[in-house]
Scaffold this active site. Structure first.
Site, mmCIF file in Angstrom:
data_model
loop_
_atom_site.group_PDB
_atom_site.id
_atom_site.type_symbol
_atom_site.label_atom_id
_atom_site.label_comp_id
_atom_site.label_asym_id
_atom_site.label_seq_id
_atom_site.Cartn_x
_atom_site.Cartn_y
_atom_site.Cartn_z
ATOM 1 N N GLY A 1 0.732 -1.367 -0.035
ATOM 2 C CA GLY A 1 0.014 0.025 0.268
ATOM 3 C C GLY A 1 0.926 1.159 -0.127
ATOM 4 O O GLY A 1 0.416 2.113 0.314
ATOM 5 N N TYR B 1 -16.537 -2.409 0.096
ATOM 6 C CA TYR B 1 -15.382 -2.131 1.062
ATOM 7 C C TYR B 1 -15.338 -2.528 2.561
ATOM 8 O O TYR B 1 -14.794 -3.153 3.128
ATOM 9 C CB TYR B 1 -14.911 -0.632 0.968
ATOM 10 C CG TYR B 1 -13.846 -0.368 1.709
ATOM 11 C CD1 TYR B 1 -12.568 -0.669 1.530
ATOM 12 C CD2 TYR B 1 -13.888 0.479 3.083
ATOM 13 C CE1 TYR B 1 -11.388 -0.326 2.202
ATOM 14 C CE2 TYR B 1 -12.594 0.930 3.881
ATOM 15 C CZ TYR B 1 -11.711 0.326 3.286
ATOM 16 O OH TYR B 1 -10.591 0.678 4.246
#
Length: 259
Positions: free
Chosen positions: A10, A168
């Site tokens: 990330g 999500y």
């Protein structure tokens, strides 16, 4: 800490949590394998950071004086082979891998009434499948017998609704559950497993109006900072964190999403 190696996913924007973790780890003596997908951020409303990865690598080198302290490899985690390739790269480059910090996330607008099957699948693939495959490859590569650390990231889905991000929320709730499921499996291998919920964090995606409107919900009247999460991750991955495993830790300044 000089001989420890960490893979952090990330990593793309210098204001992100993953970059903050990289700074903490580099200062603590880790060698780092970093990965991310800058194109994902560039496509989001908040935009990317053109100098993000090069700038972070330069910063880490300047802080440590070591040009080899961190290596970077971009990876699209929708590929089923990418997770194992990242673990293999880290071990080949640094000789070992002690820590996996999975900060990566895929998140788009998915409200009820406008759900799309492909978009739901993409959330599950990046946030859940890729995480599981990373863990499997990490567990297979880790042979130190103790001191292994796995840190996952969620957004506190069980604490309240996220009506605009249903895919999500579902996928990250799955990640939280993985901390519970994986902990007893990896314990015999000497790896602790925890999941961090950093709460609302000012990583540049929220508008100044959003920050001001909800600042009163947090200590000091401001959102969390990336380094708030990074400090916790550093501690969990240190020898002091050896007794903590199987936990979902809400390090989110007492945030109350119902307020």
């Amino acid at each position: 800490m000089e001989e420890r190696v960490a893979l952090i996913t990330g990593v793309s924007r210098r204001v992100g949590i993953a970059a903050a973790v990289a700074r903490r780890f580099a200062a603590a003596g880790y060698r780092l394998q970093l990965t991310g997908l800058p194109g994902y951020d560039e496509a989001q409303p908040y935009g990317g950071d053109p100098e993000g990865v090069p700038g972070l690598l330069t910063e880490l080198e300047q802080v440590t004086g070591d040009p080899d302290v961190a290596r970077y490899r971009a990876a699209d985690l929708t590929s089923p082979t990418a997770p194992a390739e990242l673990i293999e790269t880290a071990v080949r480059t640094h000789g070992r891998l002690d820590v996996l910090v999975a900060v990566h996330a895929y998140s788009t607008h998915t409200p009820l009434g406008k759900l799309d099957a492909d978009e739901i699948d993409r959330h599950l693939v990046v946030n859940v499948r890729a995480t599981l495959l990373l863990v499997e490859a990490f567990a297979a590569a880790f042979d130190a017998g103790s001191g292994g650390r796995l840190v996952l990231f969620s957004s506190g889905q069980r604490l309240g609704p996220m009506p605009g991000e249903l895919a999500y929320a579902a996928s990250k709730a799955g990640v939280e559950n993985l901390a519970r499921q994986l902990s007893p499996l990896l314990m015999p291998r000497g790896i602790t497993v925890n999941c961090v919920n950093p709460g609302p964090t000012d990583t540049g995606w929220a508008s100044p109006e959003d920050l001001a409107a909800s600042g009163h919900l947090f200590p000091g009247g401001e959102w969390g900072r990336p380094d708030d999460a990074a400090r916790l991750v550093e501690w969990l991955c240190s020898p002091d964190g050896r007794w903590i495993t199987g936990q979902v830790i809400d390090s989110e300044g007492g945030f109350n999403r119902y307020a």
